[in-house]
Design a protein around this motif. Structure first.
Motif, PDB file in Angstrom:
ATOM      1  N   LEU A 245      14.273  15.895  17.876  1.00 30.50           N
ATOM      2  CA  LEU A 245      12.876  15.709  18.241  1.00 30.50           C
ATOM      3  C   LEU A 245      12.484  14.236  18.247  1.00 30.50           C
ATOM      4  N   VAL A 246      12.982  13.480  17.281  1.00 30.26           N
ATOM      5  CA  VAL A 246      12.705  12.039  17.254  1.00 30.26           C
ATOM      6  C   VAL A 246      13.294  11.369  18.487  1.00 30.26           C
ATOM      7  N   LEU A 247      14.520  11.729  18.845  1.00 26.85           N
ATOM      8  CA  LEU A 247      15.142  11.159  20.031  1.00 26.85           C
ATOM      9  C   LEU A 247      14.367  11.532  21.294  1.00 26.85           C
ATOM     10  N   ALA A 248      13.900  12.777  21.381  1.00 27.62           N
ATOM     11  CA  ALA A 248      13.124  13.204  22.543  1.00 27.62           C
ATOM     12  C   ALA A 248      11.831  12.408  22.657  1.00 27.62           C
ATOM     13  N   VAL A 249      11.154  12.181  21.540  1.00 29.46           N
ATOM     14  CA  VAL A 249       9.919  11.395  21.552  1.00 29.46           C
ATOM     15  C   VAL A 249      10.206   9.950  21.969  1.00 29.46           C
ATOM     16  N   VAL A 250      11.292   9.375  21.451  1.00 32.78           N
ATOM     17  CA  VAL A 250      11.644   7.997  21.806  1.00 32.78           C
ATOM     18  C   VAL A 250      11.971   7.894  23.295  1.00 32.78           C
ATOM     19  N   VAL A 251      12.730   8.847  23.824  1.00 32.10           N
ATOM     20  CA  VAL A 251      13.111   8.808  25.241  1.00 32.10           C
ATOM     21  C   VAL A 251      11.888   8.969  26.136  1.00 32.10           C
ATOM     22  N   ILE A 252      11.023   9.915  25.815  1.00 27.82           N
ATOM     23  CA  ILE A 252       9.816  10.109  26.614  1.00 27.82           C
ATOM     24  C   ILE A 252       8.908   8.888  26.517  1.00 27.82           C
ATOM     25  N   GLY A 253       8.758   8.328  25.322  1.00 29.23           N
ATOM     26  CA  GLY A 253       7.953   7.111  25.169  1.00 29.23           C
ATOM     27  C   GLY A 253       8.528   5.944  25.944  1.00 29.23           C
ATOM     28  N   PHE A 254       9.837   5.782  25.918  1.00 31.10           N
ATOM     29  CA  PHE A 254      10.486   4.696  26.664  1.00 31.10           C
ATOM     30  C   PHE A 254      10.283   4.889  28.166  1.00 31.10           C
ATOM     31  N   ALA A 255      10.426   6.118  28.647  1.00 33.65           N
ATOM     32  CA  ALA A 255      10.240   6.379  30.074  1.00 33.65           C
ATOM     33  C   ALA A 255       8.805   6.087  30.505  1.00 33.65           C
ATOM     34  N   VAL A 256       7.849   6.536  29.707  1.00 29.24           N
ATOM     35  CA  VAL A 256       6.442   6.285  30.036  1.00 29.24           C
ATOM     36  C   VAL A 256       6.149   4.789  29.994  1.00 29.24           C
ATOM     37  N   ALA A 257       6.678   4.089  29.009  1.00 34.24           N
ATOM     38  CA  ALA A 257       6.455   2.646  28.902  1.00 34.24           C
ATOM     39  C   ALA A 257       7.056   1.906  30.093  1.00 34.24           C
ATOM     40  N   MET A 258       8.270   2.258  30.499  1.00 39.01           N
ATOM     41  CA  MET A 258       8.901   1.574  31.628  1.00 39.01           C
ATOM     42  C   MET A 258       8.170   1.846  32.935  1.00 39.01           C
ATOM     43  N   LEU A 259       7.734   3.086  33.133  1.00 35.30           N
ATOM     44  CA  LEU A 259       6.983   3.399  34.347  1.00 35.30           C
ATOM     45  C   LEU A 259       5.640   2.679  34.361  1.00 35.30           C
ATOM     46  N   SER A 260       4.992   2.614  33.205  1.00 30.01           N
ATOM     47  CA  SER A 260       3.714   1.909  33.129  1.00 30.01           C
ATOM     48  C   SER A 260       3.892   0.421  33.390  1.00 30.01           C
ATOM     49  N   LEU A 261       4.906  -0.189  32.780  1.00 27.90           N
ATOM     50  CA  LEU A 261       5.155  -1.617  33.008  1.00 27.90           C
ATOM     51  C   LEU A 261       5.512  -1.906  34.459  1.00 27.90           C
ATOM     52  N   THR A 262       6.261  -1.026  35.081  1.00 32.98           N
ATOM     53  CA  THR A 262       6.601  -1.217  36.487  1.00 32.98           C
ATOM     54  C   THR A 262       5.353  -1.145  37.348  1.00 32.98           C
ATOM     55  N   PHE A 263       4.475  -0.209  37.048  1.00 28.07           N
ATOM     56  CA  PHE A 263       3.254  -0.073  37.831  1.00 28.07           C
ATOM     57  C   PHE A 263       2.329  -1.273  37.626  1.00 28.07           C
ATOM     58  N   ILE A 264       2.255  -1.762  36.390  1.00 29.81           N
ATOM     59  CA  ILE A 264       1.343  -2.868  36.082  1.00 29.81           C
ATOM     60  C   ILE A 264       1.904  -4.203  36.555  1.00 29.81           C
ATOM     61  N   ALA A 265       3.159  -4.494  36.227  1.00 30.68           N
ATOM     62  CA  ALA A 265       3.722  -5.817  36.504  1.00 30.68           C
ATOM     63  C   ALA A 265       4.503  -5.885  37.802  1.00 30.68           C
ATOM     64  N   GLY A 266       4.713  -4.760  38.474  1.00 29.59           N
ATOM     65  CA  GLY A 266       5.507  -4.767  39.700  1.00 29.59           C
ATOM     66  C   GLY A 266       4.782  -5.450  40.845  1.00 29.59           C
ATOM     67  N   PRO A 267       5.543  -5.864  41.846  1.00 24.16           N
ATOM     68  CA  PRO A 267       4.929  -6.532  42.990  1.00 24.16           C
ATOM     69  C   PRO A 267       4.072  -5.556  43.791  1.00 24.16           C
ATOM     70  N   LYS A 268       2.959  -6.071  44.261  1.00 20.97           N
ATOM     71  CA  LYS A 268       2.066  -5.276  45.099  1.00 20.97           C
ATOM     72  C   LYS A 268       2.384  -5.623  46.549  1.00 20.97           C
ATOM     73  N   ARG A 269       2.831  -4.638  47.288  1.00 18.23           N
ATOM     74  CA  ARG A 269       3.229  -4.882  48.671  1.00 18.23           C
ATOM     75  C   ARG A 269       2.213  -4.258  49.606  1.00 18.23           C
ATOM     76  N   ASN A 270       2.067  -4.901  50.738  1.00 18.63           N
ATOM     77  CA  ASN A 270       1.206  -4.366  51.779  1.00 18.63           C
ATOM     78  C   ASN A 270       2.070  -3.622  52.782  1.00 18.63           C
ATOM     79  N   PRO A 271       2.027  -2.285  52.766  1.00 19.61           N
ATOM     80  CA  PRO A 271       2.861  -1.565  53.730  1.00 19.61           C
ATOM     81  C   PRO A 271       2.331  -1.737  55.151  1.00 19.61           C
ATOM     82  N   THR A 272       3.189  -2.200  56.009  1.00 19.86           N
ATOM     83  CA  THR A 272       2.847  -2.333  57.420  1.00 19.86           C
ATOM     84  C   THR A 272       3.745  -1.401  58.220  1.00 19.86           C
ATOM     85  N   ALA A 273       3.439  -1.254  59.491  1.00 17.56           N
ATOM     86  CA  ALA A 273       4.244  -0.374  60.337  1.00 17.56           C
ATOM     87  C   ALA A 273       5.677  -0.893  60.431  1.00 17.56           C
ATOM     88  N   GLU A 274       5.848  -2.200  60.462  1.00 20.32           N
ATOM     89  CA  GLU A 274       7.183  -2.795  60.543  1.00 20.32           C
ATOM     90  C   GLU A 274       7.993  -2.530  59.265  1.00 20.32           C
TER      91      GLU A 274
END
Length: 130
Positions: free
Chosen positions: A17-46
């Protein structure tokens, strides 16, 4: 005298259970950091045009796979997962053999179903690749 199994269960499942909580927390943290700090791109047709190896795709019809490909892939996954069940059975076979032949007969029935399924697919020409 009743035996208290709750403490034993907690000791055995606690690390999982501790490992499951750590893995889920790590996944949520990485996804959140990617969304916050990731590059913002302007999707164009090209930018939305699919390409392969730097060359634009010629036609969508060239990327279709035959149905036989999907059928073969599904059958491979099905039989692969069924064969995986043989490993745990082989591990506990010696321990359960002392209690009787039921586990051996049970595995023979499982293998009979598996073999019947394989012959059914084989006779139905689902494994023929044209």
């Amino acid at each position: 005298m009743p035996v208290d199994l709750s403490n034993n269960v907690i000791q055995q499942l606690g690390p999982v259970l501790v490992l499951a909580v750590v893995v889920i927390g790590f996944a949520v943290a990485m996804l959140s950091l990617t969304f916050i700090a990731g590059p913002k791109r302007n999707p164009t047709a090209e930018k939305q045009i699919p390409y392969e190896c730097g060359v634009r795709g010629v036609d969508m019809r060239s990327t279709k796979f035959p149905v036989k490909f999907y059928l073969t892939a599904i059958l491979f996954i099905l039989f692969d997962i069924e064969v995986i069940f043989l490993y745990p059975w082989a591990i506990v076979y010696v321990d359960f053999l002392k209690k009787g032949p039921f586990i051996f007969v049970e595995m023979l029935v499982f293998m009979a179903f598996l073999t019947f399924g394989l012959f059914y697919v084989w006779k139905g020409h689902a494994l023929d690749w044209d």
